[in-house]
Design a protein around this motif. Structure first.
Motif, PDB file in Angstrom:
ATOM      1  N   ARG A   1      44.167  -8.695 113.662  1.00 23.03           N
ATOM      2  CA  ARG A   1      43.034  -8.338 112.806  1.00 23.03           C
ATOM      3  C   ARG A   1      43.033  -9.180 111.536  1.00 23.03           C
ATOM      4  O   ARG A   1      41.967  -9.646 111.087  1.00 23.03           O
ATOM      5  CB  ARG A   1      43.106  -6.851 112.467  1.00 23.03           C
ATOM      6  CG  ARG A   1      41.955  -6.334 111.639  1.00 23.03           C
ATOM      7  CD  ARG A   1      41.984  -4.822 111.547  1.00 23.03           C
ATOM      8  NE  ARG A   1      43.262  -4.328 111.051  1.00 23.03           N
ATOM      9  CZ  ARG A   1      43.542  -3.042 110.937  1.00 23.03           C
ATOM     10  NH1 ARG A   1      42.654  -2.129 111.292  1.00 23.03           N
ATOM     11  NH2 ARG A   1      44.713  -2.658 110.462  1.00 23.03           N
TER      12      ARG A   1
ATOM     13  N   HIS B   1      42.020 -12.752 112.457  1.00 20.16           N
ATOM     14  CA  HIS B   1      40.592 -12.770 112.754  1.00 20.16           C
ATOM     15  C   HIS B   1      39.776 -12.838 111.464  1.00 20.16           C
ATOM     16  O   HIS B   1      38.818 -13.622 111.353  1.00 20.16           O
ATOM     17  CB  HIS B   1      40.236 -11.516 113.554  1.00 20.16           C
ATOM     18  CG  HIS B   1      38.787 -11.398 113.904  1.00 20.16           C
ATOM     19  ND1 HIS B   1      37.874 -10.736 113.103  1.00 20.16           N
ATOM     20  CD2 HIS B   1      38.088 -11.863 114.967  1.00 20.16           C
ATOM     21  CE1 HIS B   1      36.684 -10.794 113.657  1.00 20.16           C
ATOM     22  NE2 HIS B   1      36.767 -11.467 114.794  1.00 20.16           N
TER      23      HIS B   1
ATOM     24  N   LYS C   1      37.399 -15.983 110.342  1.00 20.21           N
ATOM     25  CA  LYS C   1      35.979 -15.743 110.090  1.00 20.21           C
ATOM     26  C   LYS C   1      35.595 -16.239 108.708  1.00 20.21           C
ATOM     27  O   LYS C   1      34.516 -16.830 108.522  1.00 20.21           O
ATOM     28  CB  LYS C   1      35.669 -14.250 110.245  1.00 20.21           C
ATOM     29  CG  LYS C   1      34.200 -13.921 110.045  1.00 20.21           C
ATOM     30  CD  LYS C   1      33.842 -12.562 110.617  1.00 20.21           C
ATOM     31  CE  LYS C   1      34.582 -11.449 109.945  1.00 20.21           C
ATOM     32  NZ  LYS C   1      34.116 -10.119 110.435  1.00 20.21           N
TER      33      LYS C   1
ATOM     34  N   ALA D   1      42.193 -14.576 118.287  1.00 18.40           N
ATOM     35  CA  ALA D   1      41.318 -14.431 117.123  1.00 18.40           C
ATOM     36  C   ALA D   1      40.152 -15.411 117.181  1.00 18.40           C
ATOM     37  O   ALA D   1      39.011 -15.059 116.854  1.00 18.40           O
ATOM     38  CB  ALA D   1      42.116 -14.628 115.835  1.00 18.40           C
ATOM     39  N   SER D   2      40.425 -16.641 117.597  1.00 18.63           N
ATOM     40  CA  SER D   2      39.369 -17.647 117.723  1.00 18.63           C
ATOM     41  C   SER D   2      38.377 -17.265 118.804  1.00 18.63           C
ATOM     42  O   SER D   2      37.153 -17.389 118.635  1.00 18.63           O
ATOM     43  CB  SER D   2      39.986 -19.010 118.044  1.00 18.63           C
ATOM     44  OG  SER D   2      40.866 -19.430 117.031  1.00 18.63           O
TER      45      SER D   2
ATOM     46  N   LEU E   1      37.739 -14.280 119.936  1.00 20.93           N
ATOM     47  CA  LEU E   1      36.955 -13.131 119.496  1.00 20.93           C
ATOM     48  C   LEU E   1      35.747 -13.565 118.665  1.00 20.93           C
ATOM     49  O   LEU E   1      34.727 -12.878 118.621  1.00 20.93           O
ATOM     50  CB  LEU E   1      37.826 -12.172 118.678  1.00 20.93           C
ATOM     51  CG  LEU E   1      38.810 -11.318 119.476  1.00 20.93           C
ATOM     52  CD1 LEU E   1      39.840 -10.676 118.547  1.00 20.93           C
ATOM     53  CD2 LEU E   1      38.067 -10.237 120.259  1.00 20.93           C
ATOM     54  N   LEU E   2      35.857 -14.710 118.016  1.00 21.82           N
ATOM     55  CA  LEU E   2      34.759 -15.258 117.226  1.00 21.82           C
ATOM     56  C   LEU E   2      33.847 -16.166 118.051  1.00 21.82           C
ATOM     57  O   LEU E   2      32.919 -16.765 117.521  1.00 21.82           O
ATOM     58  CB  LEU E   2      35.316 -16.044 116.034  1.00 21.82           C
ATOM     59  CG  LEU E   2      35.974 -15.185 114.945  1.00 21.82           C
ATOM     60  CD1 LEU E   2      36.773 -16.045 113.982  1.00 21.82           C
ATOM     61  CD2 LEU E   2      34.929 -14.369 114.201  1.00 21.82           C
TER      62      LEU E   2
END
Length: 212
Positions: A41, A44, A48, A74-75, A77-78
Motif C-alpha cells: 500500500r 502504491h 501514484k 504496485a505498478s 495495480l496502477l
C-alpha cells in the motif's frame, strides 16, 4: 468496462487476509502477510504520486528482495506494464525507452521518472483487466507473460495441510522465480529467498523445506 484482473484481486485478498502468517523470509528478516500488504500500500501510494499511469512501461531493477515483487504489483495495480531488468543492463533500459525505473537498491532513489507520456491515474479508477509482466533475456529479447498470471490466480489454492515454506533459488527478476513466488503467495505460503540469487540468471529451482 469488463472484469478486474483476477491475479491482482487475489493477490490483494491473500495479502490482506494472511495476517501473521510469514509471507517472506529474507536474510534475517521475516515479513508477515499483514506487513507485506502495508508495504504494498505504501509503495502504491509512492508510485501514484510519481505519476505512474496506465499503459506506461516501468523497469524494475535491484536486489532479490520482497520489495522487488511488491514494486511489480504496485505498478500493475496502477495499470502500468512491467519489465524486470538486470541491474547491469542499463543499455536495455535506454533501448526500451521506459517511462520509469524502479529499484530496490538502498543506495539509489526508489523511482526515476524518464518520460511522463500519460496522465495521472484517476483516484477512483478500477483495477486493470489484466497484467503484463516482461523479463529481459539475451541481447534485447524480452519474454512477455500475460494470461499465465491470470490462469495461475484461478487455479492456485491453499494447501490442505496448511502453509508451506518454499525455498526460492531463482531471482524474482527471472520468469520462473517470479511465477513461483506469485504462486506461493496465492497459496498463502512462505517464500524463503535464497541468499545467493542476484541478477536475472538462468538457473532456477524451488523446493519445499521443513519448518525452521
Amino acid at each position: 468496462m469488463g472484469e478486474s484482473s483476477v491475479f491482482l484481486t487475489r493477490i490483494l485478498d491473500v495479502l490482506l487476509d494472511g495476517g501473521d502468517q510469514v509471507a517472506f523470509a529474507h536474510r534475517s528478516r521475516s515479513t508477515t502477510y499483514r506487513e507485506t500488504f502495508d508495504t504494498l500500500r505504501r509503495l502504491h501510494a509512492t508510485l501514484k504520486s510519481e505519476g505512474i499511469a496506465p499503459g506506461q512501461l516501468v523497469a524494475i531493477t535491484g536486489e532479490n528482495a520482497p520489495e522487488t515483487i511488491l514494486l511489480q504489483f504496485a505498478s500493475q495495480l496502477l495499470g502500468a506494464r512491467v519489465v524486470h531488468v538486470d541491474g547491469a543492463r542499463t543499455d536495455l533500459v535506454e533501448l526500451l525507452e521506459v517511462d520509469h525505473v524502479l529499484t530496490t537498491d538502498p543506495q539509489g532513489p526508489p523511482v526515476t521518472s524518464r518520460v511522463a507520456r500519460g496522465p495521472r491515474r484517476n483516484e477512483d479508477a478500477p483495477l486493470p483487466r489484466a497484467i503484463e509482466t516482461m523479463f529481459s533475456g539475451d541481447g534485447t529479447n524480452l519474454v512477455c507473460y500475460r494470461d499465465v498470471y491470470e490462469d495461475m490466480a484461478r487455479s492456485t489454492q491453499p494447501h490442505p495441510d496448511g502453509p508451506q515454506r518454499v525455498l526460492l533459488i531463482a531471482p524474482l527478476s527471472h520468469p520462473i522465480g517470479n511465477r513461483l513466488a506469485c504462486k506461493a503467495l496465492l497459496a498463502g505460503d512462505t517464500v524463503v529467498l535464497h541468499e545467493r540469487t542476484a541478477g536475472t540468471g538462468s538457473f532456477a529451482a524451488a523446493n519445499l523445506v521443513g519448518e525452521a
